[in-house]
Design a protein around this motif. Structure first.
Motif, PDB file in Angstrom:
ATOM      1  N   TYR A 104      18.484  20.657  -7.327  1.00  0.00           N
ATOM      2  CA  TYR A 104      17.492  19.647  -7.694  1.00  0.00           C
ATOM      3  C   TYR A 104      18.087  18.634  -8.669  1.00  0.00           C
ATOM      4  CZ  TYR A 104      16.764  23.211 -11.327  1.00  0.00           C
ATOM      5  OH  TYR A 104      16.956  24.147 -12.307  1.00  0.00           O
ATOM      6  N   VAL A 105      17.502  17.451  -8.648  1.00  0.00           N
ATOM      7  CA  VAL A 105      17.988  16.324  -9.449  1.00  0.00           C
ATOM      8  C   VAL A 105      16.924  16.032 -10.517  1.00  0.00           C
ATOM      9  CG1 VAL A 105      18.476  13.833  -9.334  1.00  0.00           C
ATOM     10  CG2 VAL A 105      19.299  15.370  -7.520  1.00  0.00           C
ATOM     11  N   VAL A 106      17.355  16.052 -11.779  1.00  0.00           N
ATOM     12  CA  VAL A 106      16.401  15.814 -12.872  1.00  0.00           C
ATOM     13  C   VAL A 106      16.757  14.518 -13.592  1.00  0.00           C
ATOM     14  CG1 VAL A 106      15.395  16.710 -15.013  1.00  0.00           C
ATOM     15  CG2 VAL A 106      16.084  18.289 -13.212  1.00  0.00           C
ATOM     16  N   ALA A 107      15.770  13.643 -13.688  1.00  0.00           N
ATOM     17  CA  ALA A 107      15.955  12.395 -14.438  1.00  0.00           C
ATOM     18  C   ALA A 107      15.027  12.417 -15.647  1.00  0.00           C
ATOM     19  CB  ALA A 107      15.605  11.210 -13.544  1.00  0.00           C
ATOM     20  N   THR A 108      15.575  12.051 -16.813  1.00  0.00           N
ATOM     21  CA  THR A 108      14.698  11.823 -17.950  1.00  0.00           C
ATOM     22  C   THR A 108      15.085  10.497 -18.603  1.00  0.00           C
ATOM     23  OG1 THR A 108      13.555  12.804 -19.836  1.00  0.00           O
ATOM     24  CG2 THR A 108      15.950  13.103 -19.756  1.00  0.00           C
ATOM     25  N   GLN A 141      15.316  22.902 -20.869  1.00  0.00           N
ATOM     26  CA  GLN A 141      16.099  24.136 -20.694  1.00  0.00           C
ATOM     27  C   GLN A 141      17.265  23.920 -19.717  1.00  0.00           C
ATOM     28  OE1 GLN A 141      13.726  27.826 -20.468  1.00  0.00           O
ATOM     29  NE2 GLN A 141      11.897  26.544 -20.469  1.00  0.00           N
ATOM     30  N   LEU A 142      17.955  22.795 -19.899  1.00  0.00           N
ATOM     31  CA  LEU A 142      19.074  22.451 -19.021  1.00  0.00           C
ATOM     32  C   LEU A 142      20.333  22.171 -19.841  1.00  0.00           C
ATOM     33  CD1 LEU A 142      17.312  19.854 -16.649  1.00  0.00           C
ATOM     34  CD2 LEU A 142      17.813  22.264 -16.137  1.00  0.00           C
ATOM     35  N   ASP A 143      21.495  22.287 -19.181  1.00  0.00           N
ATOM     36  CA  ASP A 143      22.761  21.949 -19.851  1.00  0.00           C
ATOM     37  C   ASP A 143      23.087  20.466 -19.687  1.00  0.00           C
ATOM     38  OD1 ASP A 143      23.124  24.634 -20.443  1.00  0.00           O
ATOM     39  OD2 ASP A 143      24.117  25.011 -18.518  1.00  0.00           O
ATOM     40  N   TYR A 144      22.566  19.880 -18.636  1.00  0.00           N
ATOM     41  CA  TYR A 144      22.780  18.443 -18.385  1.00  0.00           C
ATOM     42  C   TYR A 144      21.604  17.909 -17.584  1.00  0.00           C
ATOM     43  CZ  TYR A 144      23.914  19.794 -13.587  1.00  0.00           C
ATOM     44  OH  TYR A 144      23.839  20.295 -12.311  1.00  0.00           O
ATOM     45  N   VAL A 145      21.373  16.607 -17.684  1.00  0.00           N
ATOM     46  CA  VAL A 145      20.431  15.984 -16.743  1.00  0.00           C
ATOM     47  C   VAL A 145      21.261  15.201 -15.731  1.00  0.00           C
ATOM     48  CG1 VAL A 145      18.364  15.833 -18.202  1.00  0.00           C
ATOM     49  CG2 VAL A 145      20.074  14.007 -18.311  1.00  0.00           C
ATOM     50  N   ALA A 149      30.548  12.743 -22.000  1.00  0.00           N
ATOM     51  CA  ALA A 149      30.446  14.062 -22.650  1.00  0.00           C
ATOM     52  C   ALA A 149      29.764  15.097 -21.754  1.00  0.00           C
ATOM     53  CB  ALA A 149      29.677  13.925 -23.965  1.00  0.00           C
ATOM     54  N   GLY A 150      29.319  14.666 -20.575  1.00  0.00           N
ATOM     55  CA  GLY A 150      28.727  15.612 -19.621  1.00  0.00           C
ATOM     56  C   GLY A 150      27.263  15.941 -19.886  1.00  0.00           C
ATOM     57  N   LYS A 151      26.626  15.171 -20.772  1.00  0.00           N
ATOM     58  CA  LYS A 151      25.197  15.435 -21.037  1.00  0.00           C
ATOM     59  C   LYS A 151      24.332  14.907 -19.890  1.00  0.00           C
ATOM     60  CE  LYS A 151      26.113  17.084 -25.082  1.00  0.00           C
ATOM     61  NZ  LYS A 151      26.005  18.543 -25.294  1.00  0.00           N
ATOM     62  N   THR A 152      24.830  13.861 -19.250  1.00  0.00           N
ATOM     63  CA  THR A 152      24.137  13.307 -18.082  1.00  0.00           C
ATOM     64  C   THR A 152      25.181  12.910 -17.053  1.00  0.00           C
ATOM     65  OG1 THR A 152      22.572  11.638 -17.300  1.00  0.00           O
ATOM     66  CG2 THR A 152      24.076  10.927 -19.032  1.00  0.00           C
ATOM     67  N   ARG A 153      24.818  12.995 -15.775  1.00  0.00           N
ATOM     68  CA  ARG A 153      25.796  12.634 -14.745  1.00  0.00           C
ATOM     69  C   ARG A 153      25.763  11.131 -14.470  1.00  0.00           C
ATOM     70  NH1 ARG A 153      24.657  16.120  -9.716  1.00  0.00           N
ATOM     71  NH2 ARG A 153      26.727  15.414  -9.064  1.00  0.00           N
ATOM     72  N   PHE A 154      24.556  10.542 -14.587  1.00  0.00           N
ATOM     73  CA  PHE A 154      24.414   9.116 -14.280  1.00  0.00           C
ATOM     74  C   PHE A 154      23.460   8.464 -15.268  1.00  0.00           C
ATOM     75  CE2 PHE A 154      25.398  11.415 -10.357  1.00  0.00           C
ATOM     76  CZ  PHE A 154      26.609  10.815 -10.060  1.00  0.00           C
ATOM     77  N   ILE A 155      23.556   7.131 -15.365  1.00  0.00           N
ATOM     78  CA  ILE A 155      22.702   6.433 -16.335  1.00  0.00           C
ATOM     79  C   ILE A 155      21.993   5.235 -15.692  1.00  0.00           C
ATOM     80  CG2 ILE A 155      24.090   7.182 -18.323  1.00  0.00           C
ATOM     81  CD1 ILE A 155      25.340   4.410 -18.413  1.00  0.00           C
ATOM     82  N   GLY A 156      20.875   4.854 -16.319  1.00  0.00           N
ATOM     83  CA  GLY A 156      20.114   3.737 -15.766  1.00  0.00           C
ATOM     84  C   GLY A 156      19.150   3.131 -16.768  1.00  0.00           C
ATOM     85  N   ILE A 157      18.368   2.188 -16.265  1.00  0.00           N
ATOM     86  CA  ILE A 157      17.365   1.509 -17.097  1.00  0.00           C
ATOM     87  C   ILE A 157      16.044   1.463 -16.332  1.00  0.00           C
ATOM     88  CG2 ILE A 157      18.894   0.079 -18.529  1.00  0.00           C
ATOM     89  CD1 ILE A 157      18.607  -2.185 -16.491  1.00  0.00           C
ATOM     90  N   THR A 158      14.953   1.407 -17.084  1.00  0.00           N
ATOM     91  CA  THR A 158      13.637   1.286 -16.458  1.00  0.00           C
ATOM     92  C   THR A 158      12.815   0.217 -17.171  1.00  0.00           C
ATOM     93  OG1 THR A 158      12.116   2.686 -17.770  1.00  0.00           O
ATOM     94  CG2 THR A 158      13.667   3.845 -16.366  1.00  0.00           C
ATOM     95  N   GLY A 159      11.808  -0.303 -16.474  1.00  0.00           N
ATOM     96  CA  GLY A 159      10.891  -1.244 -17.113  1.00  0.00           C
ATOM     97  C   GLY A 159      10.035  -1.954 -16.082  1.00  0.00           C
TER      98      GLY A 159
END
Ligand code: NAD
Length: 316
Positions: free
Chosen positions: A79-83, A111-115, A145-155
């Motif tokens: 599963y893919v988690v985005a926050t 409760q995840l190691d990365y998003v 640093a491996g905290k997230t695999r990908f990044i983005g913006i919202t609005g």
């Protein structure tokens, strides 16, 4: 459930994504049992994409989603988690220090190691130059640093996406999340799709029901649309009902038809809604959309078509 490629990320996400803001009681109270059962049924039905934010319900949505995902007992890669970061119950803070701390807090709650995806949440409420020069570089470090695999913006205002994408090095951002701009009453995101594809970002469209406008029950009290938009959407909903049709099903299908948009995030809070939304996607794949109903609804919504509402601060 159809899986679609999310830009250049290599992620394959379900065309229907699970919007978890309702799990923060944003659209009425949801019990933990109800939340767990909804997430489980969604996952079993092929929905592999879950979106949340520390803002939804003042961190509640992240906590509830984290528990529900853990209870699945499924491999993390399934599963893919985005926050998100930068928007909180207490207000906005897009500083590098705050967003860096934010992801650690989110990981604990989830409760995840990365998003899989970390997005700056509703950037029109911050200085866009700070987003470009400070926030996104901080997110790049979190990615390294491996905290997230990908990044983005919202609005909400569509102009924010080109403002930022034209000012960061190519390939910096992986995804954009737009909301309330690709549904029956407002489809203006469609015009931006060629530009976004040219930038190589994955496109996520949230709120196909325009945050409750396109439902029989109508929007929540806090909904920012004008009385004219609300009235037109309620007329359209009543028209569909009279004809034995459901405006929410039609609205979700309308958003799903455009395959250039990878995933449509719809907020879900009950087994019934998950069932209905999964069925709507399946019906679309086998029978196509009810063109007659779309034309009738479009005619009713014509006077308010593509009308939105203000969001954010005046940029200097
Ligand atoms: P939405 O348009 O998906 O509408 C959600 C509302 O519709 C809720 O009240 C839900 O209970 C109801 N609903 C869902 N399925 C239904 C059905 N079959 N019949 C009748 N009612 C139904 O709006 P949303 O929840 O705001 O957006 C979806 C998700 O997208 C959010 O949960 C969030 O994850 C994401 N989102 C992000 C941003 C952002 O980043 N700025 C903004 C908006 C939404």
């Amino acid at each position: 459930m159809e899986l679609r490629e999310l830009g250049r990320t290599g992620l394959k996400v379900s065309s229907v994504g699970f919007g978890a803001s309702p799990l923060g009681n944003v659209f009425g109270t949801v019990s933990e049992e109800q939340a767990n059962a909804s997430v489980r049924l969604a996952f079993q039905s092929g929905i592999n994409f879950f979106d949340t934010s520390p803002y939804y319900g003042g961190t509640l949505s992240e906590k509830v989603l984290g528990k529900a995902l853990k209870a699945l007992g499924a491999p993390r890669s399934s599963y893919v988690v985005a926050t998100k970061c930068g928007r909180y119950k207490e207000g906005f803070d897009f500083s590098a220090e705050r967003v860096t701390r934010s992801v650690e807090e989110s990981l604990e709650r989830l409760q995840l190691d990365y998003v899989d995806i970390l997005q700056c949440h509703d950037i029109e409420f911050g200085s866009l130059d700070q987003i470009v020069n400070e926030t996104i570089p901080a997110l790049v470090k979190l990615k390294e640093a491996g905290k997230t695999r990908f990044i983005g913006i919202t609005g909400l205002p569509l102009g924010i996406f080109s403002y930022v994408l034209d000012r960061v090095p190519p390939g910096t951002l992986d995804v954009v999340l737009s909301y309330c701009h690709y549904s029956l009453n407002d489809s203006t995101l469609g015009d931006l799709v060629p530009y976004l594809k040219g930038k190589g970002v994955g496109i996520i469209n949230a709120s196909p029901l325009s945050m409750g406008l396109l439902t029989e029950a109508g929007p929540p009290e806090w909904h920012p649309a004008s009385p004219q938009i609300k009235a037109a959407c309620q007329t359209a909903a009543a028209h569909c009902k009279e004809k034995g049709k459901n405006i929410s099903k039609l609205a979700l299908q309308y958003s799903l038809v455009n395959k250039e948009i990878t995933s449509v995030l719809i907020g879900m809070k009950s087994l019934e809604q998950v069932e209905e939304n999964v069925a709507a996607a399946r019906e679309l794949a086998t029978c196509g959309i009810d063109e007659e109903a779309v034309s009738e609804v479009e005619a009713i919504l014509k006077p308010v078509k593509n009308q939105s509402w203000p969001s954010g601060i005046q940029q200097s």
